[in-house]
Enzyme design. Structure first.
Site, mmCIF file in Angstrom:
data_model
loop_
_atom_site.group_PDB
_atom_site.id
_atom_site.type_symbol
_atom_site.label_atom_id
_atom_site.label_comp_id
_atom_site.label_asym_id
_atom_site.label_seq_id
_atom_site.Cartn_x
_atom_site.Cartn_y
_atom_site.Cartn_z
ATOM 1 C CB ALA A 184 13.072 -8.991 14.075
ATOM 2 C CB CYS A 217 -5.980 -17.260 17.227
ATOM 3 S SG CYS A 217 -4.554 -16.203 17.545
ATOM 4 N N GLY A 240 6.874 -9.787 15.621
ATOM 5 C CA GLY A 240 6.101 -10.983 15.995
ATOM 6 C C GLY A 240 6.630 -11.722 17.208
ATOM 7 C CG ASP A 241 4.438 -15.142 18.217
ATOM 8 O OD1 ASP A 241 3.884 -14.028 18.255
ATOM 9 O OD2 ASP A 241 3.823 -16.205 18.084
ATOM 10 C CB THR A 251 17.954 -6.454 13.996
ATOM 11 O OG1 THR A 251 18.572 -6.210 12.718
ATOM 12 C CG2 THR A 251 16.698 -7.279 13.794
ATOM 13 N NE ARG A 266 -2.833 -0.725 3.411
ATOM 14 C CZ ARG A 266 -2.875 -1.852 4.112
ATOM 15 N NH1 ARG A 266 -3.303 -2.966 3.563
ATOM 16 N NH2 ARG A 266 -2.499 -1.860 5.371
#
Lengths: 564, 564
Positions: free
Chosen positions: B278, B44, B280-281, B271, B23
């Site tokens: 980086a 999930c 997320g989890d 990083t 976008r």
């Protein structure tokens, strides 16, 4: 010496004052006067007696005088009308409505919580036995008994506000043929014209004879006659046009009345007499967003005012944050909620605003019971401060509006909404919640990254043969589309750029606005500078046009509606 | 020249980065690498395949590579494992997991979204064919196929976190006999020990064999053996102990790893290599409340990180508000949600706090479907700043926790909560909402107007023969009460003051804490200065004691439990 505190009226305001005072002062002498037989009842739950959801009307009565005395040492005097305030001697004149006897009671502090009265215009036939209002337990029992004993089939409810709609729905659930008559061109004033069509459709779909833009002219035995001359069959009539604050007692005593017709109070809910406080539906309050005075017949604010007044009597300061007007209503299978101001109010208050209308799913689409939610968010320009929101859907709209209400209370902006970390499980919502999504779209608009047009503008665009692109896939287009829209799916537009004109405005929609937004963003990046996203998209247009089409019998601008 | 952006991993983090970049930049070359066969799925929602709520596992796959290409011009390369980052030449080495072939791809910017891996401890038998983990669509299909084809009757789920409980519940719905084994003394770490007993009871009531404070030692063919030596029958085992961030790729490339073991990122999710981001989890994040680094495996934050990283690549600044850790889970008929920090975390972070535990009804008591809601609110001392909340009940706990999450985000205090104006209709809530009520009680505690003891203190008080008053009415007392409590109902205490000692502490409870609070307030006003309200009251004590009584087989401190 112990304080003597008299309270006029029970329910949300009066009973809360009394209970709070008892917790602050074990010695205070507290007397609460109530004209009717019940001093504490759930007025918001009254309509649910009509459907049998609350079958026993005694359950509507929450506390009786014995309990007030036993538990809180509060005297609740029912059937006792306060007819006069004698400010010169700090007394009130009370009339026992059963015996007619009048007597005086002295006070150190007096708290007025008289509430508001249903408006009944002086129309022919309006005093008949089959015309009702709904203010208290006695009223709802009378209405319910009449409907059942007389085997009433047709009922007309006059007024499309909270009480009117809840009464209509509960009577419909009881198997009655219900007409709802509203003089304005929409029900539920907190909702803007674009959102409210969804509620109109729901009521029609569920069998309510919905009559808009027409008022009641007179009541006959088996029908009402409207101002248009039309007759609506009705053997019972419920007047729910609105309420008028009960200010007669205050006025007679020379207490100041505000510009809105409510009793004027200061920061601490004291009137211009330092020994007299007023709370609840009868007062006027400060609106946090508009900065103007307003009236609000809601139980939550009444309870907070009651506590603040009690606290002030005992020297405890209070932070008056004003009101924002949060409310919710169930309309058959739909839930509808709103908070803050809508477009009408923003315009009237001369507030520079813009808005977002999105239609995301209320939980992960693949989960059972997932549905679309219509969500409109107003924000201030140029600050992005959140001004209000309206939500309608089968799912938990109340949750999303409560989050927006909290944001308004805390002076939140679109940026705050974007970063808000809410709970997520596919059972309850989506990882990017409805309100996060609305915040993101709002920022795109505020930052000038996307231009938009409203669903209510689409008819004009269609009729003026504007260039409209439907970005849904071909099958969706074939199942129903805007009469003059060109189908250029999101998955095809990059290969069909030559079809998209650069010399005139281009309006793009999809189903809910998300795919078209991606097309708009890409075209903007390619240098197109006259591209608009259709806010509310095809779903919104279908819902907006459907009801007005039914009423106005004009040519539809879609080949087939789509509401899902 | 157009940017070349490579993304390692799809799902919430990677796919959001890709979509956002498209976008922002129509020309960017975007390639997303995914080791497995599916680049975008609802992780999930995975457990809901086991019950058949989502019967067709193909529906768990949200987007396929064709759609990414068609709609967003994004290349999604599945079955492609990124095995090395060559920072010196800005390339990655990719392995085609089907052919084994390796090749290099150059990047201008690289975004790591590798996620986290289920932890599988090196136990005897753990590599058997009937031991499973649940990370992706392939995993859940394997588990489901095994359970169905082999007609598995008994299943052991190891670990009482989100995935463990959801897997256990969905397998139970599928008619299986499920054991849930948790090494800690409670499931669901976000909940404090007092609240979580409600979930323990619910799982037991619904037939789950709940084993706490015991770990798995080895896996046999038809059973698992626990560290205690006990055997639990199981023909299938699901390992759901927890997850470990996938940092090998980052570590090998010399990217910094943080104190929590997650990839270290700066404000912009970059990083220590400015060309590598980086999200997320796998990363470590800043906790807004504790100010400490933490890890959080939640989809909502991952999506926001993804957007922020994409924005930063294009020079768009971002406001990093930290995380607060909002989550929700359905546990059979109960909903449970939490946000912010709990008592354990507050203690560990050395934050001075106090808390409220109230049990109001979730909507007007006389409405159908009204239930109690257990609600715990933590606030900072002495500021009253809201730190966290936990809610459990049959009703809409997610809504109340979302409101608290919004308050935390906006640095709200108890005073703000008290004045908060939320929507109200008897269908959805009460005029004084659960959160308003918690705010009021919190202020009473903060202002020193009420002293309280915890439900977890009651056993000691009972066993030391403390003076405990049960302020419920006589009939309620007779139906079950604390073994040594004296029944002095709210409606009688003013006439029985001689029974209430002044020379020792007095502990007062009722059913939910509201009536006892009124007694406490009155006694305080009368000059009693050693009176305590039992936070959580009889309902809370019943729930708290019930489960531990079952497990520990100790003498009950109540004559009969009451959970309603």
């Amino acid at each position: 010496m112990s304080k003597r505190i008299l309270i006029v009226g029970g329910v949300a305001g009066g009973a809360s004052v009394a209970a709070r005072i008892r917790r602050l002062d074990e010695d205070a002498e507290i007397v609460m006067f109530e004209r009717g037989p019940h001093v504490s009842f759930s007025n918001c739950a009254l309509p649910y007696h009509l459907s049998g959801d609350i079958a026993d009307s005694n359950r509507l009565v929450l506390m009786n005088p014995e309990k007030f005395d036993d538990q809180y040492k509060i005297e609740a005097r029912t059937n006792s009308e306060v007819v006069k305030i004698n400010r010169d001697k700090n007394t009130i004149t009370v009339k026992n409505v059963q015996s007619g006897e009048e007597y005086e009671e002295a006070y150190d502090k007096l708290v007025l919580s008289p509430g508001a009265n249903p408006i009944v215009p002086p129309l022919e036939g309006v005093n008949s036995d089959h015309v009702f209002t709904v203010r208290n337990v006695v009223d709802i029992e009378k209405l319910n008994t009449h409907v059942q004993k007389e085997h009433i089939e047709e009922i007309a409810v006059i007024g499309g506000g909270f009480i009117g709609i809840e009464v209509a729905e509960n009577l419909a659930h009881a198997g009655k043929k219900v007409s709802l008559v509203e003089a304005q061109d929409q029900v539920m004033a907190p909702f803007d014209n674009d959102m409210v069509q969804i509620l109109h459709k729901e009521m029609m779909d569920k069998g309510i004879n919905l009559v808009l833009s027409d008022g009641i002219d007179k009541v006959e035995e088996n029908a009402i006659v409207l101002q248009s001359g039309k007759k609506v069959g009705a053997q019972a009539v419920v007047m729910a046009i609105g309420v008028r604050p009960e200010t007669a007692l205050a006025k007679d005593a020379g207490l100041e009345i505000g510009v809105t017709g409510g009793i004027k109070v200061n920061h601490n809910y004291a009137t211009n007499d330092k020994d007299i406080y007023a709370v609840g539906d009868a007062i006027e309050v400060h609106h946090k967003i508009t900065g103007q005075k307003t009236r609000l017949a809601l139980a939550g604010p009444a309870q907070r005012q009651a506590r603040a007044a009690a606290d002030h009597i005992y020297g405890i300061p209070h932070r008056n944050t004003g009101v924002i007007g949060s409310s919710a209503i169930k309309v058959f299978d739909l839930n509808a909620a709103s908070t803050g101001i809508n477009e009408k109010t923003a315009k009237a208050a001369n507030i520079d605003y813009d808005y977002v209308y999105v239609i995301p799913t209320d939980k992960v689409g693949i989960m059972p019971g997932s549905n679309v939610m219509h969500f409109k968010l107003l924000f201030e320009v140029p600050t992005g401060k959140i001004l209000g929101a309206q939500a309608i859907g089968k799912g938990n709209v109340d949750k999303r509006i409560d989050v927006i209400a909290t944001m308004i209370m805390m002076n939140g902006t679109l940026e705050d909404l974007k970063e808000l970390e809410l709970v997520y499980s596919p059972v309850y919502g989506t990882a990017k919640d409805v309100v996060n999504f609305a915040g993101l779209v709002g920022l795109n608009i505020l930052n000038g990254q996307v231009k938009q047009v409203k669903v209510s503008d689409i008819r004009d665009l269609v009729e003026s043969d504007a260039y409209i692109i439907d970005a849904r896939e071909r099958k969706e287009y074939e199942a129903g589309h805007l009469v003059n829209a060109k189908n250029v799916p999101l998955s095809e537009f990059r290969n069909r750029l030559e079809e998209i004109p650069t010399d005139r405005p281009v309006y793009i929609h999809c189903r809910s606005g998300q795919r078209s937004y991606n097309v708009v963003a890409s075209l903007n990046n390619m240098g197109y500078d006259n591209v608009y996203n259709v806010s509310g998209s095809f779903l919104g247009v279908s819902l907006y046009e459907y009801f007005t089409d039914q009423v106005k019998e004009r040519n539809p601008i879609v080949t087939k509606y789509n509401f899902k």
